[in-house]
Design an enzyme around this catalytic site. Structure first.
Site, PDB file in Angstrom:
ATOM      1  N   GLY B 174       9.832 -18.864   8.204  1.00 59.18           N
ATOM      2  CA  GLY B 174      10.942 -17.936   8.388  1.00 59.18           C
ATOM      3  C   GLY B 174      11.160 -17.141   7.106  1.00 59.18           C
ATOM      4  O   GLY B 174      10.702 -17.527   6.033  1.00 59.18           O
ATOM      5  N   CYS B 175      11.874 -16.037   7.230  1.00 58.17           N
ATOM      6  CA  CYS B 175      12.065 -15.172   6.061  1.00 58.17           C
ATOM      7  C   CYS B 175      12.902 -15.849   4.987  1.00 58.17           C
ATOM      8  O   CYS B 175      12.461 -15.980   3.842  1.00 58.17           O
ATOM      9  CB  CYS B 175      12.704 -13.842   6.487  1.00 58.17           C
ATOM     10  SG  CYS B 175      14.180 -14.012   7.519  1.00 58.17           S
ATOM     11  N   TYR B 176      14.083 -16.341   5.344  1.00 53.65           N
ATOM     12  CA  TYR B 176      14.896 -17.040   4.356  1.00 53.65           C
ATOM     13  C   TYR B 176      14.154 -18.242   3.763  1.00 53.65           C
ATOM     14  O   TYR B 176      14.111 -18.414   2.539  1.00 53.65           O
ATOM     15  CB  TYR B 176      16.200 -17.553   4.973  1.00 53.65           C
ATOM     16  CG  TYR B 176      17.253 -16.515   5.309  1.00 53.65           C
ATOM     17  CD1 TYR B 176      17.758 -16.409   6.602  1.00 53.65           C
ATOM     18  CD2 TYR B 176      17.795 -15.683   4.331  1.00 53.65           C
ATOM     19  CE1 TYR B 176      18.762 -15.504   6.929  1.00 53.65           C
ATOM     20  CE2 TYR B 176      18.802 -14.773   4.642  1.00 53.65           C
ATOM     21  CZ  TYR B 176      19.287 -14.687   5.935  1.00 53.65           C
ATOM     22  OH  TYR B 176      20.287 -13.790   6.245  1.00 53.65           O
ATOM     23  N   PRO B 177      13.541 -19.115   4.603  1.00 53.66           N
ATOM     24  CA  PRO B 177      12.832 -20.258   4.026  1.00 53.66           C
ATOM     25  C   PRO B 177      11.748 -19.877   3.035  1.00 53.66           C
ATOM     26  O   PRO B 177      11.498 -20.623   2.086  1.00 53.66           O
ATOM     27  CB  PRO B 177      12.244 -20.960   5.269  1.00 53.66           C
ATOM     28  CG  PRO B 177      13.208 -20.644   6.366  1.00 53.66           C
ATOM     29  CD  PRO B 177      13.617 -19.221   6.075  1.00 53.66           C
ATOM     30  N   THR B 178      11.103 -18.732   3.230  1.00 57.37           N
ATOM     31  CA  THR B 178      10.076 -18.292   2.281  1.00 57.37           C
ATOM     32  C   THR B 178      10.686 -18.100   0.893  1.00 57.37           C
ATOM     33  O   THR B 178      10.198 -18.653  -0.091  1.00 57.37           O
ATOM     34  CB  THR B 178       9.438 -16.976   2.746  1.00 57.37           C
ATOM     35  OG1 THR B 178       8.718 -17.209   3.954  1.00 57.37           O
ATOM     36  CG2 THR B 178       8.486 -16.418   1.691  1.00 57.37           C
TER      37      THR B 178
END
Lengths: 371, 371, 371, 371
Positions: B174-178
């Site tokens: 996911g974008c945030y997790p990256t």
């Protein structure tokens, strides 16, 4: 003399009351805080604006610099109201002087005004910190009126209502500290938080950075952009620590905080996200806040599950707070929104003025819907 | 068959190499992730785009829906490239299929493609979580291909580079997790953090919310506005916990996190502000990060005192990280910026594709300057 | 000497061609036009950037001022590329010098460079106007190199392609004039317009105003705001009149124009709406434009009914034009979008450079998709 | 019954006057026009809001949908004011009904209300056009109350002040037509313009497009973006032609106009740039406008050289106009700014309401400073 004739500009101003209007002077009216004071005071039924002082713009019509005032402010002679030079102010009969100046100005002029019996409401940081050497450290100069520091009342009505009623010198809080304190106050006062650091992640619109020409704050630099600043230490930190410690009943033992401000690509608004570790029952926390603010005219606690947005209070003196419970932790997340120029500056200053002049606290501030 | 003729559209594509281009299909190309894949793959010298699938827009020229492609993409017959229906795709010779679809789509189609020897790179959440009942809880349906979960390689190259080289099924983060993982990985791996909750305050541009018609995401609702969302629990939380725990070497004992996402009034960009309590020497932390990423082509650690801005990586696969030390605490603040559509989605997917096809990892992604 | 080592920074640069790279210097690289040149030239396979000159920032790493270049530009010694002082430039072997400076700079330095055999590409207004007293009137100083004016080739490739191939001094057009000329050129050349004034209503993002600290251009002033400027006469007016008259085949009889620029609250982009009264058949007009630009790599004419948007060309050298027929009139409305920093400045400069160095005109500019 | 208790919500509302408050109903209160009516009427000292009707949101607290009203609107029982269903409205004692609905609604309900003696103020297009077949052509349905068209008074007070004082059915102008007419009225009435087409290039913030979920109006589509729309013919065109022709004293011979609307990436505001060819002395034009509006409370004509900005009237019922003289032409350029939701909709509706109920025209609208 350049004085605002209140009855002729706004149809809502009422002089039916028997009391004389409060005669006010604004110093530093060419910045966003000063303009906001001018906007709100021009709509305040009990205030007559006597002078609007700006050294840089002295002599110019206010509307030439701030076009939202075009045809909105006229003086006794029916002319557009102009900025004055400080020297041109006739202090006879003035009741209150607002300083919307950078730090270092009010502290040099306050005593003279107090000696004339004029109340001083300072929107700068000059009188916020009780510890003058701490002030000197953060503001990089020696305080020139340390004897006034103890006299100054910290201008957060929801905390210092009684003291403000008799104040003659008021130190208006910083914008970020206002949002932060209102979010945490009920929990600190009722000892619901542990001593672990409170983490404060705050975001502000660009008007908070002021109106000075500055490449970093050009629209071409900030548009479609977001970043933090002063992550290694911001000037509001000592104020936040001082106040939270007072609220926690431990004025000499600072509440530990971590504070990171960020710049939002919007004109106005502050959103503070606060993370604190609680003791006692979590479901209690929303209740504590709701009850603490049940009768506060400017603070609303939203239902669980809601997330406040900055535009919902834009242009108003309102505060909206929500509570969230991050899963599987003993932390609570508080979400607080204010308008940095209103509740974070000019609106709060007027709320304090209403108190120290014995007016209903909400005069000129209530019933404004955000846009 | 509707296939992109790479040599005629872009002058930078080179087929001088002896290897055949990688033949790619994009499913769900009418969302922002899919469009970003199309943009980056059309500029990738080693890729030939075979089909661009969108059920809703099938048959329409891509440029009719996304005008930035006007006169930029043509097919073998010199005609503007059109969206295809799924049924119209000729899978013969296809090497890789990208899923830029909502959750629940890739898991229903992956096996069929894998059986054809086609590698699958999924930008959705379908294969990110190792625990299928946790997936079912957060995504509200039963997983239809649980047997593939173990086979999927989590698509974060800076963590899983070796495994990605031999992967056939890749689950893009996911974008945030990256952003969150890249900020914390070196500190977790070297055991520099205490077990207290890591606080993650993240902010994203609106493209992260997708392209579905939705009142809450209208410009009229989000312009000049800022708010948090999902503060009581967001779907990225299990992914963040899973990954940080793996990085900390404790896959079965979740690292404790508090995660609050917010919506920024910008088109693209993520800024994550991370607060973690450290053990060992603080001045070590900047070194640990700098050294960990010294040879990573897409991750830069800024000098102390700098604050990364989202626009500095906009449109690129770059990550910028900064470290700050909040005064008088044993916490470190990490500031991480990425472009949510590039390093947070399509760019990372291509970085993984380069790895699993044996190309230099930076092919088609390096040397792009942000705007 | 501080010189960019092209092969090590970008994997897409290829030096497989036998020709030596074009060695380039950029003067005034600390403004938005200069930064855009640096961005595009750093991705140009046939260019080696020798020096990046900024008097104000001399000695600083470029990435310290423009973080989008962090880890993206290094010199021969593997160090971050820095700004140079003008005096530190080693002109030996330099092929071309770009001036991304305010007016009045290139005209003072061009002759010296031309004498060294260095081609000069000027992004300022210094050599755009053929009439030097008209230049003096609008730019408020006497031209210091009037003898060079006749030698300068006006840098609009779609108009002056052949002359640019042999040019040594190129005057790049202004941003607004670029969009305006490309919209009108085919109609003027084929005599489809009447002599009544052409009305040009143009809107630009704020990067067009430059990077100088200036209160009027603060985000706090321009956010959530829109206004016109210079409605009584803008410096681009003589350039527009000169060029449209040349296109109409009447260089000594100015085409009459009315030009009103406006400031958009976006970072980059120009949208020009042009109103002209036509003779001959209206349905002919779309055809005339489509055919005129059928083989132009950077100009697209959209189908009838479409409206171009600035973001569809953002970051690219592309131009999109649409034609509309306001009902019940003999006027045509042309809608033209460009990126003011690319096709309106740096991209066009590079397009001209490609021509005068005998490269394919689209080198380094084609195949970039807007974001 | 759900009725707003005005005295308890706002401290500025005064019921000292002997007249009964005007009892108002708002239909279609879940759109931006309706919300704006609610905002302004809640601050109007002479109005009591009886019902706020929205079919879609019936039963919900208004603050649940529009958080700016949280704690700001309560009913007689001290409960948050809720949306009502149409069927739940008690029309007894209602004085006026505002329609803030899409076209086609007011025309179906007006007669019933008029029969009850209730005045109808319609913010939609239903009663603006005198020619019912023209209305049918543009709004794609047959008019259901053509007999009311002649009775309706076009709600532009600066034009129809006297007729509005006795009106029972008021057709509020469109937002663009309001700005356009106010810019041109004095010149048309005094015959200072030639018969050549007037060119109108107008730009509006996105709230003008309404609140329906619509991909094209997502923030992700409009942010950092600008484009025109309906360039081949917009629904406001017949209204503009009708009104300008009336002003020119030639109701049956349409003034020729060319009208191109554009979408600005801001929340609210309209800027119209008008180009007209004049006869008689140009320096006269500024005077004509200044004198025409010298006593109009909501219209300001700025000094020559000034350029009005949308934010200077944001949130207010004010109009700012400037005049420019493009060099070497016999055209005048007029620059007009309004807030599309206030003077372009709700504010103008209330201005009309004040007139038809015999109140001072500026009641509830004057003295509000823009933000």
């Amino acid at each position: 003399m350049n004085s605002l004739n209140t009855t002729s500009t706004t149809s809502r101003k009422s002089t039916t009351s028997n009391t004389q209007p409060i005669r006010a002077v604004i110093i530093g009216a060419n910045g966003y805080g000063g303009v906001e004071l001018l906007r709100l005071l021009s709509q305040h039924a009990q205030v007559q604006i006597v002078s609007v002082v700006s050294r840089r713009e002295a002599g110019k019509p206010i509307s030439a610099v701030f076009p939202q005032f075009y045809d909105q402010l006229i003086d006794h002679d029916g002319q557009p109201l102009c900025f004055s030079a400080m020297e041109a102010v006739d202090w006879a009969g003035v009741d209150v002087c607002f300083f919307a100046t950078p730090h270092g100005v009010a502290m040099r002029q306050a005593q003279t005004l107090l000696d004339k019996g004029i109340k001083v409401i300072d929107l700068s940081a000059d009188f916020r910190l009780k510890n003058q050497s701490q002030w000197a450290h953060w503001y990089k100069e020696t305080h020139t009126a340390p004897e006034l520091i103890a006299q100054a009342v910290y201008g957060l009505p929801e905390l210092n209502r009684e003291a403000l009623k008799t104040a003659t010198l008021i130190a208006c809080p910083g914008c970020y500290p206002t949002a932060i304190q209102l979010g945490l106050m009920p929990l600190l006062k009722t000892n619901r938080l542990l001593q672990t650091p409170i983490i404060i992640d705050a975001k502000s619109g660009v008007s908070g950075a002021g109106r000075s020409a500055n490449t970093a704050m050009l629209m071409a630099e900030r548009s479609e952009n977001f970043s933090a600043y002063a992550a290694n230490g911001h000037r509001h930190l000592p104020e936040i620590e001082q106040q939270l410690s007072i609220m926690a009943g431990q004025p000499d033992k600072p509440v530990s905080v971590i504070f990171t401000p960020h710049l939002l690509p919007i004109h106005r608004g502050i959103h503070a996200t606060l993370y604190a570790q609680y003791q006692k029952a979590p479901e209690d926390i929303h209740n504590v806040l709701s009850q603490a603010y049940a009768h506060e005219p400017f603070v609303s606690v939203l239902p669980i599950g809601h997330h406040p947005e900055t535009r919902a209070v834009r242009g108003t003196n309102q505060v909206q707070i929500a509570v969230a419970y991050p899963p599987n932790t003993d932390y609570v997340t508080l979400l607080v929104v204010i308008d940095n120029l209103v509740k974070g500056a000019a609106g709060q200053a007027i709320q304090c003025m209403n108190l120290c002049f014995g007016l209903p606290e909400t005069t000129g501030l209530r019933g404004i819907i955000a846009i």
